[in-house]
Design an enzyme around this catalytic site. Structure first.
Site, short mmCIF file in Angstrom:
data_model
loop_
_atom_site.label_atom_id
_atom_site.label_comp_id
_atom_site.label_asym_id
_atom_site.label_seq_id
_atom_site.Cartn_x
_atom_site.Cartn_y
_atom_site.Cartn_z
N PRO A 242 18.01 12.11 29.68
CA PRO A 242 19.07 11.10 29.62
C PRO A 242 19.33 10.66 28.18
CG PRO A 242 17.39 10.54 31.25
CD PRO A 242 16.85 11.66 30.45
N PRO A 243 20.46 10.00 27.94
CA PRO A 243 20.75 9.54 26.58
C PRO A 243 19.75 8.48 26.13
CG PRO A 243 22.75 9.53 27.95
CD PRO A 243 21.59 9.77 28.86
N THR A 245 16.65 8.88 24.96
CA THR A 245 15.23 9.10 25.20
C THR A 245 14.51 9.73 24.02
OG1 THR A 245 15.86 11.17 26.31
CG2 THR A 245 15.44 9.26 27.70
N GLY A 246 15.23 10.10 22.95
CA GLY A 246 14.57 10.59 21.74
C GLY A 246 14.62 12.09 21.55
N LYS A 247 15.63 12.77 22.08
CA LYS A 247 15.71 14.22 21.92
C LYS A 247 15.95 14.60 20.46
CE LYS A 247 19.07 14.46 24.93
NZ LYS A 247 19.07 13.05 25.36
N GLU A 465 22.42 -16.77 45.72
CA GLU A 465 21.25 -16.30 44.98
C GLU A 465 19.96 -16.72 45.66
OE1 GLU A 465 21.48 -14.21 42.66
OE2 GLU A 465 23.66 -14.31 42.49
N HIS A 468 19.09 -14.10 48.23
CA HIS A 468 18.39 -12.94 47.68
C HIS A 468 16.91 -13.25 47.47
CE1 HIS A 468 21.87 -10.46 47.14
NE2 HIS A 468 22.47 -11.29 46.29
N ASP A 539 26.74 -6.21 45.43
CA ASP A 539 25.65 -5.96 46.39
C ASP A 539 26.08 -4.96 47.46
OD1 ASP A 539 24.23 -7.89 45.00
OD2 ASP A 539 24.94 -9.51 46.30
#
Length: 687
Positions: A242-243, A245-247, A465, A468, A539
């Site tokens: 994923p973008p 992540t440190g590639k 809220e 929830h 939700d």
């Protein structure tokens, strides 16, 4: 002394920083001057115009008395008949301002004797009273032709060659601005990867990816160790994840550890509007890499050029992109060899890449760089907390649990945002609350304290809220609650924060509990307000997507058990199931959601008094925490590892606060005792 040091050896005064003389300015000024001279002159005669005429017209003009004088050129058999000022409009149909002071007509004749005889007759008839003169400039016509016809083209060609040479000479090399080097590679080359200043120490977490990629460094440092056993150095490795992540950071770390030349470019650098440029840049890149081998080529976002080729040209296949991909495939493992050149590439869309690009021999390894887990997030926090001034209240373990699903880039953003919040509050150090505010800011958005709401709207949000929070407290697999807020943030009017327990596998029961918790807000509105609102839109969206995923992908339906309809084929316009199956899916999703909605209403009905207290507390304080919910409902029936850690953290905070209070009381007692001693000493001195 300073003035004497500025004098040169010839005693000609101090050296001046004069601008360097440049002949290009002389060339430009000369070209502009000649151009202005040519275009402003309008011809060889600056103050008059010429008009060609036949010998018959010449005789007619002279007979009418229009001629003021005649100049004959014997060598070229051409004469010039100058027109009297009062007859300029009759001959040229223009005024003197347009034609000049002495306009004339050019006439070709047969013999000079014939012209002289005619003019003598005209004088006798008194139609011509001017003078007849002669000139012998044989080369004037050639000179005029060269000056006014050929010379402009010479200057234009010379100017074009000048600029082309300048464009060709400046910026030669990779990434230069040469118009003829458009096919050159735009890769940035680092002679030594260590110049980047990044090693594996700068890459936190990703232990598995670092272990795999460490072998590539060993290949580059000591290739003979592997070739002696008959092995071959891998051609390339593809970093997938994923973008954020440190590639890219991992690729830089490989170059920094290996200490070899490092070519870095983006996949979009191959794309150009000119035909054939992408393939030319690919060939040039590998030619440079072979000359510098052993080296590393890193192509970031390779999906820009490596996307799967279409089998049907009518589906919008780009021939230029496909030609570039074909050139890349040939260079990576074609007829020639690329010894010592290792290709690293990064993408977050591996499913879109061409299968020929992913085969062994091109990218031998696919290294997955996933989102960091709990322990890896701790390591990432430790890296990004080094430059910050933090106080003793900051607990890295607690911060790592507060940021599930965060990438390395997100964690760096949290640390930076916390420092900005602390600076905004004029704090000397960054504290725990600053980090919590930063997480809230990134997840929920900016707090909107100025948003105007009526009491009815505020009560509705509080009940929503609180619904929830109540459901999550009384369902076994729901994530433990951290806090509930009705302060508007971003697009949300209220939010509940949880401390999720990261699970490798999700069970059906856990997903149903999460679905029931999401529906708790809408159920509370219906039960305790009497009407529903649009506040539950997010939700319901999450609930619906989760229900379809459980039924269509995970096979968790009673009527469609153990079936997965997931299909990732590109250009697939047909659903992999029939309309009858689609109807069954819709019915199962509706049944599943309605069951959890009724379950939520049942739980809320059983605990309506506690829910009412929780909603009122939210109205009064706007933000409540897990200890407030525990004080109302009692201890949660189910505990998880995350809750135990949260409880331990809360206990540690309470002990720390108690110690601080004890220290403050002790300090106050010492000050009081000191004041009493000082007063007693003063009293003794007075006595």
């Amino acid at each position: 002394m300073e003035n004497n040091q500025n004098l040169n050896q010839n005693n000609k005064g101090p050296k001046m920083n004069m601008p360097k003389f440049n002949m290009n300015w002389i060339y430009m000024i000369a070209i502009l001057a000649l151009g202005l001279l040519y275009f402003s002159s309008g011809g060889p005669e600056n103050s008059s115009i010429a008009k060609k005429a036949t010998y018959t017209n010449f005789k007619t003009m002279v007979t009418k008395g229009y001629a003021s004088k005649v100049v004959v050129n014997k060598n070229q058999n051409v004469l010039k008949m100058y027109v009297k000022p009062e007859h300029i409009r009759d001959v040229f149909h223009q005024g003197a301002q347009q034609t000049g002071n002495e306009p004339y007509m050019e006439v070709e004749f047969g013999s000079v004797d014939q012209v002289e005889t005619f003019l003598n007759e005209a004088k006798e008839a008194k139609t011509f009273d001017g003078d007849l003169s002669y000139e012998n400039h044989q080369d004037s016509g050639i000179f005029n032709m060269l000056l006014y016809n050929v010379l402009p083209f010479v200057f234009i060609i010379g100017l074009w060659m000048f600029f082309m040479r300048r464009m060709g000479g400046g910026g030669i090399g990779p990434g230069g601005s040469n118009v003829f080097s458009v096919g050159k590679s735009k890769a940035k080359m680092y002679e030594k990867g260590g110049d980047l200043g990044i090693t594996f120490k700068d890459v936190a977490g990703q232990a598995g990816a670092k272990q795999e990629i460490q072998e590539i460094v060993d290949f580059l440092k000591n290739p003979q160790k592997y070739t002696d056993l008959g092995g071959k150095i891998p051609k390339g490795a593809l970093l997938v994840g994923p973008p954020g992540t440190g590639k890219t950071l991992l690729a830089k770390a490989v170059a920094g550890e290996a200490g070899v030349p490092f070519f870095s470019m983006s996949g979009s650098d191959f794309v150009e509007m000119f035909v054939g440029v992408g393939a030319s840049r690919v060939r040039d890149l590998f030619a440079q890499a072979k000359a510098k081998s052993p080296c590393i080529i890193f192509i970031d976002e390779i999906d820009a050029v490596g996307r799967a080729r279409s089998k049907n040209p009518a589906m919008g296949g780009n021939d230029e992109r496909e030609n570039t991909l074909n050139a890349l495939l040939t260079e990576m493992d074609g007829f020639g060899t690329n010894s010592g050149v290792i290709i690293l590439a990064a993408t977050n869309r591996a499913d879109m890449l061409d299968s020929a690009l992913l085969r062994a021999g091109r990218f031998d390894r696919q290294i997955h760089v996933d989102l960091p887990d709990l322990n890896e997030r701790k390591e990432v926090f430790q890296v990004h907390l080094k430059p910050l001034k933090i106080d003793e209240t900051v607990d890295i373990d607690f911060l790592a649990r507060q940021t599930p699903g965060f990438s390395g880039a997100d964690i760096a953003n949290v640390c930076n945002e916390a420092a900005l919040i602390a600076a905004r509050h004029d704090s000397e150090k960054v504290g725990k609350q600053d980090f919590l505010d930063a997480v809230d800011r990134i997840i929920g958005g900016l707090e909107k304290k100025t948003k105007v709401m009526t009491q009815a709207e505020k009560r509705s949000i509080a009940i929503h809220e609180a619904g929830h929070a109540t459901i999550s407290w009384f369902t076994e697999f729901a994530n433990p609650l951290v806090k509930v807020s009705i302060v508007p943030r971003g697009q949300a009017l209220g939010a509940a924060w949880y401390l999720p327990e990261e699970r490798v596998l999700q069970t059906k029961e856990a997903m149903l509990d999460e679905m029931c918790s999401l529906l708790g807000g809408r159920a509370a509105e219906e039960l305790f307000i009497g009407h529903i609102s649009t506040g539950a839109m997010n939700d319901l969206e999450r609930t619906t997507k989760q229900a379809y995923g459980m039924i269509a992908y995970a096979g968790m339906s009673d009527k469609l058990p153990n079936i997965c309809y997931y299909n990732n084929a590109e250009y697939q316009f047909q659903k992999p199931y029939s309309e009858t199956t689609a109807k069954i899916m819709d019915d199962e999703v509706l049944r599943m959601i309605n069951e959890q909605y009724e379950r939520a209403k049942k739980i809320l009905t059983e605990h309506k008094e506690g829910h009412a207290q929780l909603a009122q507390l939210l109205i009064d304080r706007e933000v409540i925490f897990a200890e407030d919910v525990e004080r109302i409902f009692g201890k949660r029936p189910w505990t998880s590892r995350a809750e135990e850690l949260l409880e331990a953290q809360m206990k540690a905070d309470a002990e720390r606060m108690a110690e601080e209070r004890a220290k403050e009381l002790e300090a106050k007692e010492k000050e009081k005792e000191k004041e009493q001693n000082e007063q007693q000493d003063n009293a003794e001195e007075k006595q």
